[in-house]
Design a protein around this motif. Structure first.
Motif, short mmCIF file in Angstrom:
data_model
loop_
_atom_site.label_atom_id
_atom_site.label_comp_id
_atom_site.label_asym_id
_atom_site.label_seq_id
_atom_site.Cartn_x
_atom_site.Cartn_y
_atom_site.Cartn_z
N VAL A 46 102.74 69.74 -50.00
CA VAL A 46 102.85 68.35 -49.57
C VAL A 46 102.46 67.41 -50.70
O VAL A 46 101.77 67.81 -51.65
CB VAL A 46 101.98 68.08 -48.34
CG1 VAL A 46 102.46 68.92 -47.15
CG2 VAL A 46 100.50 68.38 -48.62
N ASP A 88 99.27 64.71 -45.29
CA ASP A 88 100.68 64.97 -44.98
C ASP A 88 100.86 66.24 -44.15
O ASP A 88 101.62 66.27 -43.18
CB ASP A 88 101.52 65.08 -46.26
CG ASP A 88 101.80 63.74 -46.91
OD1 ASP A 88 101.71 62.72 -46.20
OD2 ASP A 88 102.12 63.72 -48.12
N HIS A 106 108.39 68.42 -47.41
CA HIS A 106 109.01 67.17 -46.95
C HIS A 106 110.53 67.26 -46.94
O HIS A 106 111.14 67.94 -47.77
CB HIS A 106 108.61 66.02 -47.88
CG HIS A 106 107.13 65.78 -47.94
ND1 HIS A 106 106.47 64.99 -47.05
CD2 HIS A 106 106.19 66.24 -48.82
CE1 HIS A 106 105.19 64.95 -47.36
NE2 HIS A 106 104.99 65.70 -48.43
N ASP A 112 113.26 60.21 -46.87
CA ASP A 112 111.94 59.71 -46.49
C ASP A 112 111.69 58.40 -47.21
O ASP A 112 112.13 58.21 -48.35
CB ASP A 112 110.86 60.73 -46.86
CG ASP A 112 109.52 60.43 -46.22
OD1 ASP A 112 108.89 59.42 -46.61
OD2 ASP A 112 109.09 61.19 -45.34
N HIS A 164 107.39 61.65 -51.39
CA HIS A 164 107.91 62.65 -50.45
C HIS A 164 109.31 63.10 -50.85
O HIS A 164 109.63 64.30 -50.80
CB HIS A 164 107.95 62.09 -49.03
CG HIS A 164 106.60 61.79 -48.45
ND1 HIS A 164 106.42 61.35 -47.15
CD2 HIS A 164 105.35 61.89 -48.99
CE1 HIS A 164 105.13 61.18 -46.91
NE2 HIS A 164 104.46 61.49 -48.02
N SER A 193 110.25 66.93 -52.10
CA SER A 193 111.27 67.74 -51.44
C SER A 193 112.21 68.37 -52.45
O SER A 193 112.52 69.57 -52.38
CB SER A 193 112.06 66.88 -50.46
OG SER A 193 113.04 67.64 -49.79
#
Length: 233
Positions: free
Chosen positions: A7, A12, A106, A110, A115, A119
């Motif tokens: 995260v 998170d 993630h 977003d 985030h 990802s």
């Protein structure tokens, strides 16, 4: 089974998949939470180093509540996570160190830029972690799948639901351990309505997801691979 949640910030993991992590830890699975940053931008009226120290301590406390076997910090800068080969290899090494069956991170869509970059970094590192010629200190490994979590958006539409009924209080307690961040988000206001009542708002979202699958409370995910031998449940 071994789970690795990667995260961007402290809190998170608790917010997005805390119930799932607690459930797996409770049944004896190995759970690791790796934070890219220490969340030093998440505060006011103090220094970033002081905020980082407080948030790291809070994250370690919440990790204990969730039953995590390890809580790690990778040293990225809050609000400044960049997509680079160096950062990707750092995450490759993290994945190889813990050799998980499942990685959680993630979703790409977003509001928070950290985030979104996280990802992409994790997705690409997941692919690279199995390649023998990609050199890092640890040996290659091949996790079964990546499961993405996120806030409800037009693009994020969960296809996997984890029943977290019975773990609602554990999740709420873990989130409350991030006392400095809960206070900051609720005073920050304006950006996201859920911050006005963070714990209650997240619980309500989990209840809504639960109703979609006939349980009291659930967390939703989108898998990278639709077919896999290791299932998040």
């Amino acid at each position: 089974m071994k789970l690795l949640a990667i995260v961007a910030h402290p809190d998170d993991a608790d917010i997005f998949c805390g119930g799932t992590l607690a459930k797996h830890a409770d049944r004896g699975d190995t759970v690791t939470i790796a934070h890219l940053t220490r969340g030093e931008y998440g505060g006011i009226e103090t220094t970033t180093s002081e905020i980082a120290s407080v948030r790291e301590a809070e994250a370690r406390q919440s990790g204990e509540i969730l039953g995590a076997d390890a809580v790690e910090f990778l040293g990225f800068e809050d609000g400044r996570i960049e997509y680079s080969l160096e950062n990707r290899l750092s995450i490759v090494e993290t994945i190889r160190t813990f050799s998980p069956d499942i990685v959680l991170t993630h979703y790409r869509d977003d509001m928070h830029p950290d985030h979104r970059v996280t990802s992409r970094l994790v997705t690409d590192a997941y692919y690279m972690a199995s390649l023998p010629l990609v050199e890092t200190p640890s040996d290659p490994c091949d996790p079964e799948n990546v499961y993405y979590f996120g806030k409800p958006t037009a693009e994020f539409d969960p296809s996997v639901y984890v029943d977290i009924s019975g773990y609602e209080d554990v999740k709420a307690d873990a989130i409350r351990r991030h006392e400095s961040q809960v206070e900051f988000l609720q005073s920050h206001g304006g950006i996201d309505a859920e911050f006005d009542n963070l714990v209650d708002g997240i619980a309500a979202e989990n209840t809504v997801l639960g109703k979609q699958t006939g349980v009291d409370s659930a967390e939703g995910f989108v898998p990278f691979h639709e077919t896999t031998r290791a299932y998040l449940e």
